[in-house]
Design a protein around this motif. Structure first.
Motif, short mmCIF file in Angstrom:
data_model
loop_
_atom_site.label_atom_id
_atom_site.label_comp_id
_atom_site.label_asym_id
_atom_site.label_seq_id
_atom_site.Cartn_x
_atom_site.Cartn_y
_atom_site.Cartn_z
N ILE A 105 0.76 30.90 52.59
CA ILE A 105 2.18 30.85 52.93
C ILE A 105 2.92 29.89 52.01
O ILE A 105 4.02 30.19 51.51
N GLY A 106 2.34 28.75 51.74
CA GLY A 106 2.98 27.77 50.87
C GLY A 106 3.23 28.29 49.48
O GLY A 106 4.25 27.98 48.85
N ARG A 107 2.34 29.13 48.99
CA ARG A 107 2.49 29.67 47.64
C ARG A 107 3.72 30.56 47.54
O ARG A 107 4.41 30.57 46.49
N TYR A 108 4.03 31.29 48.61
CA TYR A 108 5.13 32.27 48.54
C TYR A 108 6.41 31.81 49.23
O TYR A 108 7.49 32.31 48.90
N LEU A 109 6.31 30.87 50.17
CA LEU A 109 7.51 30.44 50.89
C LEU A 109 7.88 28.99 50.63
O LEU A 109 8.87 28.50 51.18
N GLY A 110 7.09 28.28 49.82
CA GLY A 110 7.48 26.94 49.43
C GLY A 110 6.76 25.82 50.17
O GLY A 110 6.12 26.05 51.21
N PRO A 111 6.86 24.59 49.65
CA PRO A 111 6.09 23.47 50.19
C PRO A 111 6.49 23.07 51.60
O PRO A 111 5.63 22.62 52.38
#
Length: 470
Positions: free
Chosen positions: A115-121
């Motif tokens: 999720i972090g890779r596509y929606l941000g930190p």
């Protein structure tokens, strides 16, 4: 009865037609080197055959979800059938396949990292909190639930079973996946399927199939509780569950080829949909008073006991209840195993040395044991909302992944919009202590506003052309 058969037909359509559409959208690469070979460690990355992987995925995502959730959801009548099957085919199975394939394509990463890779930190941090919190809560719930079931057919107290189950969880969380889970879980999965088949046969031979009510737009809930959003939150496993996205990396680290993803991830979810459908139908028809009798029977474990002994007699009833007691154990240990993997991904800690596994597992179990002293209903209440919220976030991540590759993102985007609306409408309309207790006339527009805002952000970030700076 017709509603039941239509719902079953939709599930068949889902696996043999829509699953292939989803697979085509993701563009399976049969020549890709999967994580099981790229990162083989003999602990979590171990090759497992397609059939075994599907059964392990099925039993690890199922637990008592398609049983207890379906029984509680049956209080809304045949509307439960159509949320189960439409949710399963167009949202839940897509969600499971998406999380599994994205994990395979990122070295078996756990869901928060994906999720972090596509929606941000920032969303990554939120997802770590949600996924880890959900897994630990379910670890506690899946210790308590089977203990409560097993005391009904054994002379041992609840505490005895809780100690035994926790001890088993420690072992299953630490040792290599092929030493215990890969050997035992296919048997557990077969047991759940056989129990479902047995219930389906009993439903027909008893004549109860003719008492299955037909769908209508009236609300038959004995207490008059509104259908939306409560039924959609109550029935999670069997329709769509964020918990499944936390489990998918287990098999994403063991699958040998990307083409196995459809059967393992999408197929396991369809199996769960069938289990939920059967249990919902049985719950609606087993009690002579119908839904009123179901409501009067009490908690789902009591209903399971009544159905087991009623359909299968003394010996068969004990076997059925024993099976239902085992199912949550098989989800509880994988939940805690994935908790270890989630922490390992966060800390970038190699899990090949057994000492590193103990470093992460022991604090996790300390937290699980502490949760035993919290009211079970409180744990379940919060885990249900977190569960569906995580599902909506996972679908948004899948939508971004597909949109960035100019692929047909709507297979993820549409269910993501609906689930965002659902979880926020629930948050606004649920009673105080669970939500804000707003009137539906206010809660629904607010939930829709949140969903629209998320969609607008998605359009801006992924679909609109980027303006160049002179």
């Amino acid at each position: 009865m017709i509603s039941f058969f239509v719902a079953a037909a939709i599930l068949v359509f889902g696996y043999y037609v829509y699953a292939k559409v989803v697979e085509k959208v993701f563009v399976v690469n049969v020549d890709a080197v999967t994580p099981v070979y790229a990162k083989a460690d003999g602990v979590d990355y171990v090759p497992i055959s397609e059939k075994k992987a599907m059964m392990i995925q099925f039993i690890s995502i199922a637990g008592t979800g398609p049983i207890f959730g379906a029984i509680q959801g049956a209080l809304w009548g045949p509307a439960a059938f159509f949320w189960i099957v439409l949710g399963c085919v167009f949202a839940g199975a897509v969600h499971d396949y998406t999380s599994g394939m994205l994990s395979m394509r990122q070295d078996g990463a756990t869901i928060a990292e994906i999720i972090g890779r596509y929606l941000g930190p920032h969303i990554k941090i939120l997802s770590r909190i949600l996924s880890l919190g959900l897994l630990i809560m379910l670890g506690a719930i899946f210790t308590v639930t089977p203990s409560d079931i097993l005391v009904t057919i054994t002379p041992f107290p609840r505490e005895f079973w809780m100690i035994i189950i926790i001890g088993y969880f420690v072992i299953a969380t630490i040792i290599p996946i092929n030493k215990l889970i890969a050997k035992v879980y296919p048997i557990f999965g077969a047991g759940m399927i056989l129990l479902g088949v047995g219930l389906a046969v009993a439903l027909f031979t008893s004549g109860d199939i003719f008492r299955v009510p037909e769908f209508s737009f009236s609300n038959p809930h004995p207490a008059g509780r509104i259908l939306f959003p409560f039924m959609f939150i109550t029935i999670a496993c069997g329709a769509i569950s964020g918990f499944h996205s936390t489990q998918s990396p287990l098999m994403a680290r063991c699958i040998r080829n990307e083409r196995e993803g459809r059967r393992v991830f999408y197929g396991a979810m369809v199996f769960e949909g069938f289990m939920a459908l059967i249990w919902a139908a049985v719950a609606m028809t087993f009690f002579p008073e119908g839904l009123i009798g179901l409501a009067a029977a009490g908690a789902p474990p009591v209903v399971v006991s009544a159905i087991g002994f009623g359909y299968f007699g003394a010996v068969g009833g004990i076997i059925a209840i024993l099976c239902v007691g085992i199912f949550p154990i098989s989800s509880g240990d994988t939940a805690l195993r994935v908790s270890r993997l989630t922490l390992a991904d966060m800390l970038n800690l190699d899990q090949a040395p057994i000492i590193n596994r103990f470093k992460l597992a022991l604090p996790l179990f300390a937290v699980v044991i502490a949760l035993f002293f919290i009211d079970f209903t409180v744990l379940w209440m919060y885990s249900a909302w977190i569960n569906q919220t995580l599902a909506s976030i996972t679908l948004w991540a899948g939508a971004v992944y597909l949109a960035n590759r100019k692929q047909f993102h709507w297979i993820c985007t549409l269910p993501a919009i609906f689930m965002t609306f659902l979880v926020n409408a629930y948050l606004f309309v649920a009673p105080l202590g669970q939500g804000f207790n707003l009137a539906p006339q206010i809660a629904y527009p607010l939930g829709g506003l949140v969903a629209f805002t998320c969609f607008a952000i998605f359009i801006k970030k992924c679909l609109l052309p980027k303006r160049s700076i002179a």
